[in-house]
Design an enzyme around this catalytic site. Structure first.
Site, PDB file in Angstrom:
ATOM      1  N   GLY A 120     -12.778  37.839 -36.644  1.00 15.09           N
ATOM      2  CA  GLY A 120     -13.117  37.996 -38.051  1.00 15.09           C
ATOM      3  C   GLY A 120     -14.605  37.886 -38.321  1.00 15.09           C
ATOM      4  CB  CYS A 121     -17.428  36.430 -36.596  1.00 11.01           C
ATOM      5  SG  CYS A 121     -17.156  34.805 -37.286  1.00 11.01           S
ATOM      6  CD  GLN A 122     -21.870  42.389 -39.455  1.00 11.04           C
ATOM      7  OE1 GLN A 122     -21.977  41.595 -40.373  1.00 11.04           O
ATOM      8  NE2 GLN A 122     -22.566  43.491 -39.403  1.00 11.04           N
ATOM      9  CB  SER A 123     -22.331  37.893 -34.974  1.00 14.67           C
ATOM     10  OG  SER A 123     -22.978  38.234 -36.157  1.00 14.67           O
TER      11      SER A 123
END
Length: 139
Positions: free
Chosen positions: A50-53
């Site tokens: 769920g994190c872009q990074s």
């Protein structure tokens, strides 16, 4: 310090800055002091979905206290996770589970993040709480 005391300290620190550019710089500085995850714990199972990074989060229980370490491939995200670890690391699982996250709104963090980063922040908190549940069951 209790979680609430740490949160109040963070709110006070953020109130000293006049604008969000200064706050972003401060968050990036916090990332430089992040307790870095050991390479052996940079596993897919420790990646936060769920994190872009890419964000790795590892926890271990030490005398009824959860210790977190983390890393990210993005400097702002690294600062955000450092902020969260400052609040939740070295705390008891039960205290983590009952702690609120109002301080995030009080410092205005979520509203000053892109939608994908805000989703990542929510995911990081969710994972921290899930780790606390997992560690609580070991007690």
């Amino acid at each position: 310090m209790t979680i609430k005391e740490i949160q109040e300290e963070i709110i006070d620190e953020f109130s000293m800055f006049d604008d969000w550019m200064e706050r972003y710089e401060y968050i990036i500085e916090l990332g430089k002091s992040l307790p870095i995850i050991e390479e052996k714990n940079k596993l897919d199972e420790n990646l936060i979905k769920g994190c872009q990074s890419k964000v790795w989060l590892f926890s271990e229980l030490d005398n009824d206290i959860i210790k977190f370490s983390a890393d990210s491939d993005a400097i702002l995200t690294k600062g955000i996770v450092a902020l969260l670890l400052r609040v939740y690391s070295n705390q008891k699982p039960g205290d983590i589970l009952t702690a609120n996250t109002d301080f995030i709104d009080e410092i205005g963090l979520k509203e000053h993040l892109s939608p994908t980063r805000a989703n990542g922040l929510v995911s990081m908190i969710k994972y921290i709480k899930m780790y606390a549940i997992a560690q609580q069951t070991k007690l």
